[in-house]
Design an enzyme around this catalytic site. Structure first.
Site, PDB file in Angstrom:
ATOM      1  N   ARG A 121       0.593  -1.391   0.112  1.00 27.01           N
ATOM      2  CA  ARG A 121       0.108  -0.065   0.135  1.00 27.01           C
ATOM      3  C   ARG A 121       0.879   1.176   0.027  1.00 27.01           C
ATOM      4  NH1 ARG A 121      -2.246  -3.883   2.690  1.00 27.01           N
ATOM      5  NH2 ARG A 121      -4.279  -4.392   2.004  1.00 27.01           N
ATOM      6  N   HIS A 146      -1.005  -2.443  -4.618  1.00 27.57           N
ATOM      7  CA  HIS A 146      -0.571  -3.389  -5.594  1.00 27.57           C
ATOM      8  C   HIS A 146      -0.405  -2.640  -7.032  1.00 27.57           C
ATOM      9  CE1 HIS A 146      -0.016  -6.326  -2.512  1.00 27.57           C
ATOM     10  NE2 HIS A 146      -1.454  -7.015  -2.615  1.00 27.57           N
ATOM     11  N   HIS A 220       3.422 -12.554  -5.667  1.00 31.50           N
ATOM     12  CA  HIS A 220       2.026 -12.841  -4.783  1.00 31.50           C
ATOM     13  C   HIS A 220       1.706 -14.033  -4.504  1.00 31.50           C
ATOM     14  CE1 HIS A 220      -1.243 -11.381  -2.454  1.00 31.50           C
ATOM     15  NE2 HIS A 220      -0.918 -10.209  -2.426  1.00 31.50           N
ATOM     16  N   GLU A 355       5.155 -12.164   0.933  1.00 32.77           N
ATOM     17  CA  GLU A 355       5.632 -11.517  -0.020  1.00 32.77           C
ATOM     18  C   GLU A 355       6.909 -10.774   0.333  1.00 32.77           C
ATOM     19  OE1 GLU A 355       1.869  -9.145  -0.549  1.00 32.77           O
ATOM     20  OE2 GLU A 355       1.141 -10.866   0.593  1.00 32.77           O
TER      21      GLU A 355
END
Ligand code: GLA
Length: 391
Positions: A121, A146, A220, A355
């Site tokens: 974010r 993303h 991801h 991630e």
């Protein structure tokens, strides 16, 4: 000539051309055509689907001698399927995904994709660099997530296959034009996926820019080491090599502090089942609806960030990275409505993501490691998914 032999011959020609482009003629000369037989590493290409605009999407299948088979799409650079043997040698696909392109386009919660330009974010879709403020899409409540409305997960990547010793791989490239999704600078991006003989998927990222910008790339993939569609991930035992984390506000933006994990239900320094504390009333866990947090990794350089053991299958995943952070997301937004690759629905928490990344919202936190990339500099990072088994 049987048609499959013909196909292989054609593929060998196609790939030789691909090698030449990606790796130079010296390597091509030393690289014989290969096949899937006899457990030798191989790579093949098939049509996967066509986008509404007419662009054709391919799926590449990579095999190694360790019993792994990995499928990668040119759409989003998506790891569509990762087949890994269990402790008795039986393979299962351990990553969540779809069996068709349309579901990836319309409903994917970032399954297996290359995530960028900025993974995670950016608060209010805004950041200031060299005195200039840039505005990005707000696609996650008030925030940017993303890479925006059409991030790297929804772009078509060029793929060039290669083979090197016991490894096979794909060189994926995408050039993001200046201003795409509001980000400054033309970003030339390359992600090399390598499937090694010892059951590792290695991802080497590289990017350069024409103007100062910010960049944070990751993959991801969602994992379920029991096999995708085979229940929840709550029994997986997770260990994360992090003593600190970046707590978040109600919209999952870091507060800027990096407190110690000791004494919190987010501490995974000792191996702990994901489900043991996932419904704890700790404010951070309730905010994330489970785990959805960035861990500040201990150490530097390429090191093991996390180890996951699934006791029933004996499958083990290690995430090795040179990045400063690792987002552990426990699949809290999965809700049983998506039907996966094997035809089964994905309930809440039936997959987890680890991630590797820079910290979320770094462009707005001067105390976090910098994500600024300037012309002439090269962004480079490596992450490895290493698979093994315990009995
Ligand atoms: C990341 C985010 C999560 C969620 C998923 C995708 O892991 O941190 O909050 O957005 O991606 O659904």
């Amino acid at each position: 000539m049987p048609s499959n032999t013909l196909t292989r011959t054609r593929l060998a020609i196609v790939f030789t051309v691909g090698f030449a482009a990606a790796l130079g003629p010296a390597l091509v000369a030393a690289t014989p055509a290969w096949s899937a037989e006899g457990g030798r590493p191989s790579i093949s290409k098939k049509h996967f689907g066509t986008l509404a605009g007419g662009e054709k999407i391919d799926v590449y299948t990579l095999r190694n001698s360790g019993g792994m088979r990995v499928k990668i799409l040119t759409y989003g650079g998506i790891l569509q399927s990762i087949e890994v043997p269990d402790s008795r040698g039986r393979p299962a696909n351990v990553t969540l995904g779809f069996d068709n392109l349309s579901d990836y386009v319309k409903k994917s919660p970032y399954f297996g994709c290359i995530t960028g330009r900025y993974a995670n974010r950016i608060a209010k879709g805004r950041f200031t660099l060299d005195g200039k403020t840039y505005r990005l899409a707000t696609n996650d409540g008030p925030n940017h997530l993303h890479g925006g409305a059409k991030g790297f997960d929804k772009r078509v990547w060029k793929a060039d296959p290669f083979r090197r010793g016991g490894s096979v791989g794909l060189v994926m490239t995408y050039t993001s034009p200046n201003g795409e999704e509001g980000y400054p600078g033309t970003l030339r991006t390359r992600v090399v996926y390598t499937l090694t003989g010892d059951n590792r998927i290695r991802m080497d990222y590289r990017a350069t820019t024409s103007r100062p910008t910010v960049v944070n790339l990751t993959n991801h993939a969602y994992f379920n080491l029991r096999g995708e569609g085979n229940g929840r991930i709550l029994g997986h035992e997770l260990q994360i090599n992090a003593s600190r984390y970046t707590p978040v506000d109600k919209t999952l933006i870091p507060t800027g502090k990096t407190p110690g994990l000791g004494g919190t239900p987010l501490d995974f320094r000792a191996p702990t089942a994901i489900g043991d504390r996932i419904d704890n009333k700790h404010q951070q866990i309730t905010r994330g609806g489970g785990y959805d947090h960035n861990y500040v990794l201990d150490g530097r350089g390429l090191r093991t960030a996390a180890t996951v053991v699934e006791p029933d299958s004996g499958r083990v995943l290690k995430v090795i990275t040179d990045q400063p952070g690792l987002q552990f997301y426990s699949g809290n937004f999965l809700d049983g409505t998506l039907r996966g690759t094997g035809g089964r629905l994905y309930p809440k928490r039936s997959g987890f993501a680890l991630e590797s990344q820079h910290f979320p919202d770094s462009p707005n936190h001067a105390n976090f490691p910098s994500t600024v990339l300037r012309p002439g500099d090269v962004y480079r990072t490596t992450t490895i998914y290493a698979f093994s088994t315990v009995s």
